[in-house]
Motif scaffolding. Structure first.
Motif, mmCIF file in Angstrom:
data_model
loop_
_atom_site.group_PDB
_atom_site.id
_atom_site.type_symbol
_atom_site.label_atom_id
_atom_site.label_comp_id
_atom_site.label_asym_id
_atom_site.label_seq_id
_atom_site.Cartn_x
_atom_site.Cartn_y
_atom_site.Cartn_z
ATOM 1 N N LYS A 12 1.616 7.439 7.129
ATOM 2 C CA LYS A 12 0.380 6.334 7.323
ATOM 3 C C LYS A 12 -0.644 7.153 6.464
ATOM 4 O O LYS A 12 -1.221 6.510 5.686
ATOM 5 C CB LYS A 12 0.163 6.739 9.045
ATOM 6 C CG LYS A 12 -0.661 5.648 9.311
ATOM 7 C CD LYS A 12 -1.076 5.788 10.375
ATOM 8 C CE LYS A 12 0.146 5.313 11.442
ATOM 9 N NZ LYS A 12 -0.125 5.647 12.925
ATOM 10 N N ARG A 17 2.830 1.545 4.156
ATOM 11 C CA ARG A 17 3.359 0.679 5.226
ATOM 12 C C ARG A 17 4.064 0.849 6.259
ATOM 13 O O ARG A 17 5.824 0.957 5.228
ATOM 14 C CB ARG A 17 3.156 -0.877 4.683
ATOM 15 C CG ARG A 17 1.790 -1.721 5.048
ATOM 16 C CD ARG A 17 2.196 -3.238 4.716
ATOM 17 N NE ARG A 17 0.719 -3.238 3.886
ATOM 18 C CZ ARG A 17 0.745 -4.104 3.461
ATOM 19 N NH1 ARG A 17 1.747 -5.344 2.919
ATOM 20 N NH2 ARG A 17 -0.326 -4.257 2.959
ATOM 21 N N THR A 19 7.177 0.050 8.342
ATOM 22 C CA THR A 19 8.132 -2.468 8.641
ATOM 23 C C THR A 19 9.203 -1.194 9.468
ATOM 24 O O THR A 19 9.567 -0.764 9.690
ATOM 25 C CB THR A 19 8.603 -2.565 7.410
ATOM 26 O OG1 THR A 19 9.088 -1.430 6.814
ATOM 27 C CG2 THR A 19 7.115 -2.888 6.496
#
Lengths: 143, 143
Positions: A12, A17, A19
């Motif tokens: 983060k 990202r 996923t």
DNA sequence: TTCTTACATTGTAATTGTTATAATTAATTT
DNA sequence: AAATTAATTATAACAATTACAATGTAAGAA
């Protein structure tokens, strides 16, 4: 704080990202406690992600390596093995059966400093592995 | 006694035939003072041995490795590099341009012993490399 | 010497791990 | 919601290395 949560925070923070695939790969790396190949990971997760591509595994392992979550152990012929970075440890590798055992050691800062001093390099990190025979294979050797 | 002669003796002692190709590969490895890939060697010798096969280079590098004359430095993607074993030295590798610099160090016997003690392995040898940026690349980094 | 056997080399095909590419899908920002 | 950016997928390409079969070469036995 558990290592998975920490790893997700790192992602983060670096703007990567999170996923479902990345989550699963990280989780597998942390829990397996072994040193899986990209293919090991791919196979282990194909139940959960039947459509996941090997490329995804490779891509994300590269991403993890780039943010420092994962170390890649490369060998000549065989596939690379991937190691979730926790404490400072090295690997002892059996040349007979390929077993890899973790082994804690305080680090080789002195060697890094000397190398930097002698060669003028800006030293970033190092790699060390120890090779030999594991107890099982060693006992088999002597007939 | 010069290293080539010593190497040839080692081959003789271990019952490995000294062919012209083997002689030339060894000679090249010793004189080059670099860390050539199999292909480097192949290309360098194609003048002298227009019919030599790449397979021969690989086969013989494996033979040399097995009798301990040569060390193989493996990386992930790129080709292995081969290093004629002389004194006890390690390698400092530039992550930007790939340059490899030798660097003398007394050895890491203590680490080997500890590893053996902790893991129960019969330790044979180890591998260590130091990574960073060479002076040229490091100066380019800071604009 | 000649025969025999074992080892080396050659050329090529196959293998394998990994990456590049283009299309599609998903997530985030505006 | 539209636009933009990033991630995933599927597949093709790549590159290093090895396996294989055929040929050549050297050493030892007869």
């Amino acid at each position: 704080m558990n290592p998975l949560k920490e790893a997700l925070d790192t992602l983060k923070d670096t703007g990567v990202r999170i996923t479902p695939q990345r989550h699963a790969i990280l989780e597998y790396l942390i829990n397996s406690m072994s040193h899986p190949t990209a293919d090991d990971i791919y196979k282990a997760l194909e139940g959960k992600f039947p459509n996941m591509s090997v490329a995804t595994v490779y891509n994300n392992l590269r991403v993890f390596r780039e943010v420092g979550l994962v170390k890649e152990l490369t060998f000549g012929d065989a596939s690379s093995r991937f190691d979730f970075v926790t404490s400072h440890h090295y690997h002892v590798i059996c040349e007979k059966c390929g077993k890899i055992v973790d082994f804690l050691y305080p680090g080789l800062d002195e060697v890094e400093h000397l190398a930097s001093h002698v060669t003028g390099f800006k030293v970033e990190n190092h790699r060390m592995e120890i090779y030999g025979s594991c107890p099982e294979c060693a006992s088999k050797e002597v007939h």
